[in-house]
Design an enzyme around this catalytic site. Sequence first.
Site, PDB file in Angstrom:
ATOM      1  N   TYR A 440       0.810  -1.311   0.081  1.00 49.86           N
ATOM      2  CA  TYR A 440      -0.008   0.083  -0.179  1.00 49.86           C
ATOM      3  C   TYR A 440       0.759   1.288   0.002  1.00 49.86           C
ATOM      4  O   TYR A 440       1.936   1.215   0.036  1.00 49.86           O
ATOM      5  CB  TYR A 440      -1.194  -0.191   0.933  1.00 49.86           C
ATOM      6  CG  TYR A 440      -0.750  -0.222   2.521  1.00 49.86           C
ATOM      7  CD1 TYR A 440       0.273   0.199   3.142  1.00 49.86           C
ATOM      8  CD2 TYR A 440      -1.934  -0.507   3.604  1.00 49.86           C
ATOM      9  CE1 TYR A 440       0.652   0.165   4.480  1.00 49.86           C
ATOM     10  CE2 TYR A 440      -1.590  -0.436   4.749  1.00 49.86           C
ATOM     11  CZ  TYR A 440      -0.239  -0.213   5.241  1.00 49.86           C
ATOM     12  OH  TYR A 440      -0.168  -0.163   6.723  1.00 49.86           O
ATOM     13  N   GLU A 441       0.016   2.510  -0.409  1.00 53.38           N
ATOM     14  CA  GLU A 441       0.828   3.731  -0.315  1.00 53.38           C
ATOM     15  C   GLU A 441       1.901   3.778  -1.409  1.00 53.38           C
ATOM     16  O   GLU A 441       2.818   4.161  -1.667  1.00 53.38           O
ATOM     17  CB  GLU A 441       1.624   4.298   0.905  1.00 53.38           C
ATOM     18  CG  GLU A 441       0.680   4.035   2.316  1.00 53.38           C
ATOM     19  CD  GLU A 441      -0.628   5.270   1.977  1.00 53.38           C
ATOM     20  OE1 GLU A 441      -0.497   6.172   1.243  1.00 53.38           O
ATOM     21  OE2 GLU A 441      -1.412   4.876   2.508  1.00 53.38           O
TER      22      GLU A 441
END
Lengths: 598, 598
Positions: A440-441
């Site tokens: 994620y990110e």
Amino acid sequence: MPTYRAPVEESLFLINDVFHIDRYANLPGFADLSPDIIEATLAEAAKLCEQVIAPLNRVGDMEGCTRHDDASVTTPTGFKEAFRQLTEGGWMGISAPVEYGGQALPGVIGNIVNEFLASANLAFWMYVGLTQGAVDALIIHGSAEQKATYLPAMIAGKWTGTMNLTEPQCGTDLGMVRTKAVKQADGSYRISGTKIFTSSGEHDMAENIIHLVLARIEGAPAGTRGLSLFVVPKFILEAGGALGPRNQVSCGSIEHKMGIHGNCTCVMNFDDAAGWIVGGENHGLKAMFTMMNHSRLGVGIHGMAISEVAYQNAAAYSKERLQGRSLTGPKFPDKPADPIIVHPDVRRSLMTIRALTEGARALIVWTGLKHDIAKGSDDPAVREQAEDHLALMTPVIKGYCTDGGFTNAVLAQQMYGGHGYIAENGMEQFVRDARINQIYEGANGVQAMDLVGRKIGLDGGRPVKTFFAEVEAYLAGAAKDEGLSSYAKPMQEALRHLQQATGWLAKNGPANHDDPGAGACDYMHLFGLVAFGFMWCRMVEAARAKLPQAAGDAAQRLNAKLVTGRFYMERMLPETAMRLARIQSGSASTMALPADAF
Amino acid sequence: MPTYRAPVEESLFLINDVFHIDRYANLPGFADLSPDIIEATLAEAAKLCEQVIAPLNRVGDMEGCTRHDDASVTTPTGFKEAFRQLTEGGWMGISAPVEYGGQALPGVIGNIVNEFLASANLAFWMYVGLTQGAVDALIIHGSAEQKATYLPAMIAGKWTGTMNLTEPQCGTDLGMVRTKAVKQADGSYRISGTKIFTSSGEHDMAENIIHLVLARIEGAPAGTRGLSLFVVPKFILEAGGALGPRNQVSCGSIEHKMGIHGNCTCVMNFDDAAGWIVGGENHGLKAMFTMMNHSRLGVGIHGMAISEVAYQNAAAYSKERLQGRSLTGPKFPDKPADPIIVHPDVRRSLMTIRALTEGARALIVWTGLKHDIAKGSDDPAVREQAEDHLALMTPVIKGYCTDGGFTNAVLAQQMYGGHGYIAENGMEQFVRDARINQIYEGANGVQAMDLVGRKIGLDGGRPVKTFFAEVEAYLAGAAKDEGLSSYAKPMQEALRHLQQATGWLAKNGPANHDDPGAGACDYMHLFGLVAFGFMWCRMVEAARAKLPQAAGDAAQRLNAKLVTGRFYMERMLPETAMRLARIQSGSASTMALPADAF
């Protein structure tokens, strides 16, 4: 069940002895920061993390979150009470401005507390972290009214925040966002669409949830240039600030995930929900990147944080578990077997985790300081240099520290043998939880592309040139120092590999854009190896300076820095030549097959 | 949900074109093995795996096994019926002797079917595999009466088998086994103790379960020399062979594991259970190693098998998922974005998995043939050479193919971005399931120690010398061949690295036993890299020979071998220098810290 002890001494060594935080008294908030205050703050954070939050880590994994028929969500047993203790302790606003109720401690201290929290319980941390990210975005991009409306309650932890970006058809490629916003006569907007992967999207720990939502205003341009950011509260606020009616936003379902079960990852449905624009129309991506850059550093911290807690448990197990005999003869002949820490392969695993975890922590503290400098220095040249550092190191920290965090968790689990595969021992949870940090990110492949495609060419290569010059100058000096030369010399070669790789990409990239793409992941790792190696030189230097005055445990900790630094040079640095060779092989064999051959 | 298509063409290419199975007609069972029969057999196995067994993989993960209050265990929905179909098809006894109802197909064919089954559903496979392992042990070590009593029903799949080794206090170090056996007047024994991690220990798919149990006879020597192997059936057999009373062995609980949920991993309680010795008293370890060596090769196959199925799904996803644009300009300007397979970093991942998976499959087929030779050749010198190969390659295949299988599953999951973390997409299950292969049947650190501590010094280093000589001679020839030299030359350097590492260990190991221990893991990987590289040379050679006659899909597959082989040389082989450097750094920094510094 795993335990956790926050590595307060490690953090103090870095901020006091390696990076000399006392030299930054010119920065806002630093002057009041005596060593005693820092130590007391970290000790308090440690207590909360060790005693309240860490014990909930496995509870969260087992119970997960529950969505009820009315779309409300219950968090795991104990989360609500722990969240209350955390917010009452003021930890939500540790680095937030005083005017909105924050503690305004430097970011470098906030990052350390962030590490402790994530080591203790990553899924729990996310309720805190998403809120802090939303606070940051509102501070920078929100109107004065929005700040006054939302920040105090968020910083107090009465309300929490979220970040709604991803949609089923779009993740990395945010230009494909379909969620739409229709302007109303009163200046507000109506938001409609479906967002997925919204962490902390719905729960029972706060009175209100402040969603930040990326959407496209009717008639806005296609692609990322047509995105705007909106604040969409779960409960619409009445004139005086009291909670008013429920907004048309709700949790459609909770995802079933590999890990971080304690956090509710929601599908969020926006059905003509009332929203207010943050920043200007079509300036959404910029605002979102404020949150993302902050988050990316945070995710890098979490890679290291899980590595640390996995290490602690594996180290303890390796001293307790009796199995086999030392290759150099029994060490505990009176016991039925030696503890497995006598086995070199177990040591190799422990030392590898230490070398990478401590290297990461140093890079993160250094970069945290740069963040504070970029924010607070009154010298524009110093600010620019710090911002260059942040731009360059953000993808390295996100990508390299989370790749390492995952492989370290796997190494730690491996030391348990079959017992590592059993849920009750908690090691497999670390592996499953650590895995999300690579995803994620911005998945790590995206970080690598950010580094080779954007960051190394930034402003004519100024950030990378500055970094190389600093490391080169340091190593030239260290190579002449009898105590440091055995660390500096292998590092000089490693830096040369990184410089060669950078030159190769600069030369070949313009003619074949696939070349930097095919080498991006290796380049990110090569960069991380050199950056960690530089950190090890700095740590060894500081440890050597301090050793003559140290005794007992403190001396042992400093001595461990010398040994682990040597291990890093001998065992980790040989990887740089491999990374360089891969990069220089170009993209031909990578790209040669037609798509239908796969 | 993931899908699976058995790679029949890949296996046929290896056995026919690379390793020329038709040249082994002198071995028992090979003469009848026409290419048509092999192809039909594999096609039939593929059908069963694709249509019946693979669809149960996620069912098994979600449901797991259920232990009831009466200690009985229910397997996941569909497992029982699929097991019936498998056994009715004769697959349980594919390589078992005809006299007990087996098909007596060569082991090399059995291994290929083993791969297909494990790709389809590793947890399901284990019910089959443990039975096959117990059958092997009984064939070699059982008495004539035991064989007649147990084998036909086990090979028919009416009864299944297990392997009971591990106890809470002992895993790798089997000398610490406490389960005890007390001899009875009738020659049988009473077995008491607790075994853990017993795969397929209790379930509802067979009428009887035949436990093989490692225990210590009262008064036997301490350590591994005092271990004996016992057969302990769940239902004691009556004189005519009918199932008699329930034996005093039962499942105390089912472990909660990271993966392979569809298999019941049991704590087994033996409470004065009736058992009969297999082989002589105190010869248990030898018998157990028969099962373990077979199992270790099998586990290596499973590393590769999960890599294959994870690859297939990631490749399909990379052609469907639209996100971003190619770095060299849009490839599908009419679509909202390009499929992610245009991105070099996605290609890098796919090519890496292919290079390692196909290298592993070739090494496994080659080693499978050596197994058949060791078992069936009438030339003692040829048998000895084949046995040397098996001894050497067993830890390499177990350790290197399972480490690669896991990292490949992670790479495949990563290509899905956030969707890879979601259970419904099945990629995270591959990661969790692949993880066990690195752990069980001797954790990979134990494999590495077996390789450096036992195998490379075996018989004065004969196995390793023979292997080096074979590869060296091959490469010398290939380096002179215009079409092969670009593959052979980097391989010559890689082989030199392996030879240098071997020499370094031989020189330094005797003086410091920790040196081989600290380098063991790197040495195992270095060995694997060279062995896979040799396989790639052989595959490229075979593909080049066949290409002029090929067209269409077949030509594309052969061409892919040339490209993937090149990718292997350019991208994988640079790792050998790193492994060598690590090994040559010795064990000083690895072992320097006192235990309490961890």
